[in-house]
Design a protein around this motif. Structure first.
Motif, short mmCIF file in Angstrom:
data_model
loop_
_atom_site.label_atom_id
_atom_site.label_comp_id
_atom_site.label_asym_id
_atom_site.label_seq_id
_atom_site.Cartn_x
_atom_site.Cartn_y
_atom_site.Cartn_z
N THR A 147 48.77 5.63 43.21
CA THR A 147 47.92 6.78 43.48
C THR A 147 48.14 7.21 44.93
O THR A 147 48.05 6.40 45.85
CB THR A 147 46.44 6.43 43.23
N LEU A 148 48.44 8.51 45.10
CA LEU A 148 48.88 9.00 46.40
C LEU A 148 48.19 10.27 46.87
O LEU A 148 47.72 11.06 46.06
CB LEU A 148 50.39 9.32 46.35
N ARG A 149 48.21 10.42 48.18
CA ARG A 149 47.93 11.68 48.87
C ARG A 149 49.19 12.00 49.68
O ARG A 149 49.97 11.10 49.98
CB ARG A 149 46.75 11.53 49.84
N ILE A 150 49.34 13.27 50.04
CA ILE A 150 50.51 13.69 50.81
C ILE A 150 50.12 14.71 51.87
O ILE A 150 49.24 15.55 51.64
CB ILE A 150 51.60 14.27 49.89
N GLY A 158 43.32 7.33 63.89
CA GLY A 158 42.10 7.21 63.09
C GLY A 158 41.59 8.46 62.41
O GLY A 158 40.54 8.45 61.77
N GLU A 159 42.31 9.57 62.52
CA GLU A 159 41.85 10.79 61.84
C GLU A 159 41.90 10.59 60.32
O GLU A 159 42.74 9.85 59.81
CB GLU A 159 42.68 12.00 62.26
N SER A 160 41.03 11.27 59.63
CA SER A 160 40.93 11.19 58.18
C SER A 160 42.13 11.87 57.52
O SER A 160 42.44 13.03 57.82
CB SER A 160 39.65 11.87 57.71
N PHE A 161 42.79 11.16 56.63
CA PHE A 161 43.95 11.72 55.94
C PHE A 161 43.58 12.98 55.16
O PHE A 161 44.25 14.01 55.32
CB PHE A 161 44.58 10.66 55.01
N PRO A 162 42.54 12.94 54.31
CA PRO A 162 42.21 14.16 53.54
C PRO A 162 41.85 15.35 54.43
O PRO A 162 42.25 16.48 54.14
CB PRO A 162 41.02 13.74 52.68
N VAL A 163 41.12 15.10 55.51
CA VAL A 163 40.73 16.19 56.41
C VAL A 163 41.97 16.77 57.11
O VAL A 163 42.14 17.99 57.19
CB VAL A 163 39.68 15.70 57.44
N GLY A 167 42.96 17.95 49.97
CA GLY A 167 43.13 16.81 50.86
C GLY A 167 44.44 16.08 50.63
O GLY A 167 44.59 14.91 50.95
N GLY A 168 45.42 16.79 50.06
CA GLY A 168 46.72 16.18 49.80
C GLY A 168 46.77 15.33 48.54
O GLY A 168 47.75 14.63 48.30
N TRP A 169 45.74 15.41 47.70
CA TRP A 169 45.64 14.55 46.52
C TRP A 169 46.77 14.84 45.53
O TRP A 169 46.94 15.96 45.07
CB TRP A 169 44.29 14.75 45.84
N LYS A 209 49.82 8.62 51.69
CA LYS A 209 48.79 7.60 51.79
C LYS A 209 48.60 7.02 50.40
O LYS A 209 48.40 7.75 49.42
CB LYS A 209 47.47 8.17 52.29
N VAL A 210 48.65 5.69 50.31
CA VAL A 210 48.37 5.02 49.05
C VAL A 210 46.87 4.89 48.91
O VAL A 210 46.19 4.44 49.83
CB VAL A 210 49.05 3.63 49.00
N GLU A 211 46.34 5.30 47.77
CA GLU A 211 44.91 5.28 47.49
C GLU A 211 44.59 4.34 46.34
O GLU A 211 45.48 3.96 45.58
CB GLU A 211 44.42 6.69 47.12
#
Length: 127
Positions: free
Chosen positions: A37-40, A59-64, A78-80, A119-121
Motif C-alpha cells: 500500500t503506497l502513497r506517492i 517531519g512534514e506530513s506526507f499526505p499534506v 494526499g498521493g494515495w 511512502k509505504v502505508e
C-alpha cells in the motif's frame, strides 16, 4: 439403449476431462503477487524531489506535502495510490521499496515522467 449408454459414456468422459483440466490449470496458476500500500509524491526535477525528501525527513506530513506540492494525478488525495501488486510496479520502484516498512519513505526514484518519493502505508490511510 446402446446409443444412450455410448452417449452417456462420452458425456461422462468429457465431464471428467473438463474437471481434471480445470483442476490442473488451477494448480498451474501462479500464486497472487504480494501487495503493498503506497502513497506517492511526484516532482518534475531531481532538485525539487530532493527538497521534498528533505522536508519529509524533517517531519512534514506526507499526505499534506503531496497535496500541496506533488505534480502527480493523486495529489488531491494526499498521493494515495492504494494497495498494488508488487509485480505491477516498475522495476526501479520495486528496488527502491526493498526493505521499506510501513510508515517510511523511499529515496527519490527517477521515473520516465519525472521523480517520485513513495511512502509505504498500512492497508488503510492513517491521515
Amino acid at each position: 439403449m446402446k446409443t444412450s449408454r455410448a452417449l452417456l459414456s462420452v458425456v461422462a468422459c468429457a465431464v471428467a476431462v473438463w474437471l481434471v483440466a480445470g483442476r490442473v490449470s488451477g494448480l498451474a496458476q501462479e500464486p497472487p503477487s504480494p501487495s503493498i500500500t503506497l502513497r506517492i509524491i511526484v516532482a518534475t526535477t531531481a532538485d525539487a524531489a530532493e527538497r521534498l525528501a528533505s522536508r519529509l525527513a524533517a517531519g512534514e506530513s506526507f499526505p499534506v506535502l503531496a497535496e500541496a506540492e506533488s505534480t502527480g494525478p493523486n495529489a488531491a488525495s494526499g498521493g494515495w495510490l492504494g494497495k498494488l501488486p508488487l509485480s505491477q510496479l516498475r522495476p526501479e520502484v520495486r528496488r527502491a521499496l526493498e526493505g521499506v516498512t510501513p510508515g517510511h519513505v523511499t529515496p527519490v526514484v527517477r521515473l520516465p515522467t519525472g521523480f517520485a518519493i513513495f511512502k509505504v502505508e498500512e492497508d488503510e490511510p492513517a491521515d
